[in-house]
Design a protein around this motif. Structure first.
Motif, PDB file in Angstrom:
ATOM      1  N   LYS A 239     -20.567 -25.429 116.463  1.00 38.55           N
ATOM      2  CA  LYS A 239     -21.405 -25.396 115.264  1.00 38.55           C
ATOM      3  C   LYS A 239     -22.627 -24.494 115.493  1.00 38.55           C
ATOM      4  O   LYS A 239     -23.162 -24.425 116.596  1.00 38.55           O
ATOM      5  N   VAL A 240     -23.074 -23.837 114.423  1.00 34.27           N
ATOM      6  CA  VAL A 240     -24.272 -23.008 114.505  1.00 34.27           C
ATOM      7  C   VAL A 240     -25.521 -23.878 114.403  1.00 34.27           C
ATOM      8  O   VAL A 240     -26.537 -23.587 115.023  1.00 34.27           O
ATOM      9  N   GLU A 241     -25.441 -24.964 113.642  1.00 36.31           N
ATOM     10  CA  GLU A 241     -26.595 -25.832 113.446  1.00 36.31           C
ATOM     11  C   GLU A 241     -26.234 -27.275 113.767  1.00 36.31           C
ATOM     12  O   GLU A 241     -25.081 -27.692 113.642  1.00 36.31           O
ATOM     13  N   ALA A 242     -27.260 -28.043 114.157  1.00 34.86           N
ATOM     14  CA  ALA A 242     -27.053 -29.456 114.403  1.00 34.86           C
ATOM     15  C   ALA A 242     -26.835 -30.185 113.079  1.00 34.86           C
ATOM     16  O   ALA A 242     -27.416 -29.827 112.056  1.00 34.86           O
ATOM     17  N   GLU A 243     -26.005 -31.204 113.097  1.00 31.49           N
ATOM     18  CA  GLU A 243     -25.784 -31.979 111.878  1.00 31.49           C
ATOM     19  C   GLU A 243     -26.862 -33.032 111.725  1.00 31.49           C
ATOM     20  O   GLU A 243     -27.426 -33.513 112.704  1.00 31.49           O
TER      21      GLU A 243
END
Length: 448
Positions: A444-448
């Motif tokens: 993933k590029v960003e944290a959820e």
């Protein structure tokens, strides 16, 4: 870039790179640590392309503040401008190429070459020369002969990076989701960080990749190489990394961060209980700022490398750059980073702690240096250089289901980050342009 860095002809490219690096099989060859031809391509295709760490903003507070450093083997000047921006120039006079600044740091209104008296302002403009009249008589255009500026300069949370390549991705794209993890050290308190003390400089007869890869994800060596030193600093038993209930190896485009969630493991080996208490004191505010997960990372057993050669140790708070000086030599630049808001006595403890542990006479660094040098020297042998070296731990540990950003692997005792480091190295050496560098990321590029 062509007017700064010579582009290698296709015929000069290394043949059969796959023979010395096959990450699908979890192997590399010792040749990559000693080969001059490989090193020449690294200067061209890695150090002349990638974003490289050059300074911390706390080193450049006022207009005219500067430091000198290197990008690969190119010497550069990093200087604060009147408008607050930062510029980076080649530390070479455009008249005959003489070095124009010999000091490591300072504050100035300009730079003057010792050879023929060419002088430059802090913006790099040529503003004067010895016997300037003779230049005017030949219709010399001063505006074309300023200090050569790098293609791009950008910052992230006080860290200053530069690149020679105008076609490089933006710094934000280059760092990608690793910024989420960088914040655990560089943005865990209001006001950010600063460097304290000077730069510790030392040299080692080792290849730059061995040191950078050690920090990208090799916690495996610590329980063996550093066992006696850790026992001495802790005054007894040392926890095993394999006993940590939760730990990770995370990478992205050659960058790697391995960490546990033990909060204070790295800072503990400095032997100062007051530093441990400081970490626990700020932990609640870190949780409010960054969340509970990263509040457990702030001084944990961990290390990181931002590809190619910028590394740091949270908790022990040393920041270092492995400056290449040939295939079998590095110059190590080390600084101590602290929260600006930390009390002065806490900052001083960290500075002294770095001297005790990760300096040329430090109890941990002497262990590492000897290992790195012999890993390099053995590759000098023609038969030994062809020997396969194993980097296959944790082949099947990728975490498909995780809320964390990046390529996340289960556990620190894992060579996933090392494989990612060498894969990106391989991809850059194999590519003519940035567009040819494959995207091997699956996280993933960003944290959820």
């Amino acid at each position: 870039m062509s007017n700064i860095i010579k582009t290698l002809d296709v015929t000069e490219r290394l043949d059969n790179l796959k023979q010395v690096c096959d990450l699908d099989e979890g192997r590399i060859a010792g040749e990559i640590f000693y080969s001059q031809s490989i090193y020449e391509q690294e200067l061209e295709k890695i150090f002349a392309r990638c974003w490289l760490f050059v300074a911390h903003e706390s080193q450049l507070v006022k207009t005219g503040d500067y430091i000198t450093t290197t990008m690969g083997e190119d010497e550069v000047i990093v200087v604060r401008q009147k408008d607050g921006s930062i510029k980076v120039f080649l530390n070479a006079c455009p008249h005959r190429g003489n070095k124009v600044c010999f000091s490591e740091s300072g504050t100035t209104r300009g730079f003057i070459c010792n050879y023929h008296g060419w002088s430059f302002d802090t913006a790099g403009n040529l503003v004067g020369q010895h016997e300037s009249g003779i230049y005017e008589a030949s219709e010399f255009d001063k505006s074309k002969w300023g200090l050569r500026e790098v293609a791009k300069v950008d910052t992230y949370k006080g860290l200053v990076f530069a690149t020679f390549d105008p076609e490089s991705p933006s710094l934000q794209e280059y760092l990608g989701p690793m910024t989420w993890y960088l914040d655990a050290l560089f943005d865990n308190q209001e006001g950010g960080t600063e460097f304290v003390g000077g730069c510790i400089r030392s040299t080692y007869e080792c290849n730059w990749k061995i040191a950078a890869e050690n920090f990208v994800g090799d916690i495996l060596h610590a329980g063996w190489t550093h066992d006696s030193a850790a026992r001495a600093m802790l005054g007894g038993a040392v926890a095993k990394v394999s006993d940590f209930e939760e730990s990770y190896s995370v990478n992205w485009n050659g960058h790697g961060y391995e960490f546990a969630l033990d909060t204070v493991g790295n800072v503990a080996v400095l032997g100062e209980s007051k530093l441990n208490r400081y970490i626990h004191t700020i932990k609640p505010s870190v949780a409010e700022r960054l969340g509970d997960f990263r509040s457990n990372m702030i001084a944990s057993v961990s290390s990181c490398t931002i590809f190619p050669n910028f590394s740091f140790l949270p908790g022990q708070n040393t920041v270092r750059v492995w400056q290449p000086r040939g295939p079998n030599k590095i110059e190590l630049f080390t600084w101590v980073v602290v929260n600006k808001s930390a009390p002065d006595d806490i900052k001083e403890m960290w500075r002294k702690g770095a001297m005790m542990t990760f300096s040329p006479t430090g109890v941990f660094e002497m262990d590492d240096g000897e290992n790195w040098e012999y890993c390099t020297k053995t590759a000098k042998g023609r038969v030994t250089a062809k020997q396969d070296l194993y980097v296959g731990l944790g082949m099947d540990t990728f975490m498909e289901e995780t809320r964390l950003p990046g390529n996340v692997y289960q556990g620190q005792l894992n060579e996933a980050n090392s494989r990612a480091f060498y894969q990106y190295w391989y991809d850059l050496l194999s590519a003519h342009t940035w567009s040819e560098v494959p995207n091997r990321n699956k996280g993933k590029v960003e944290a959820e």
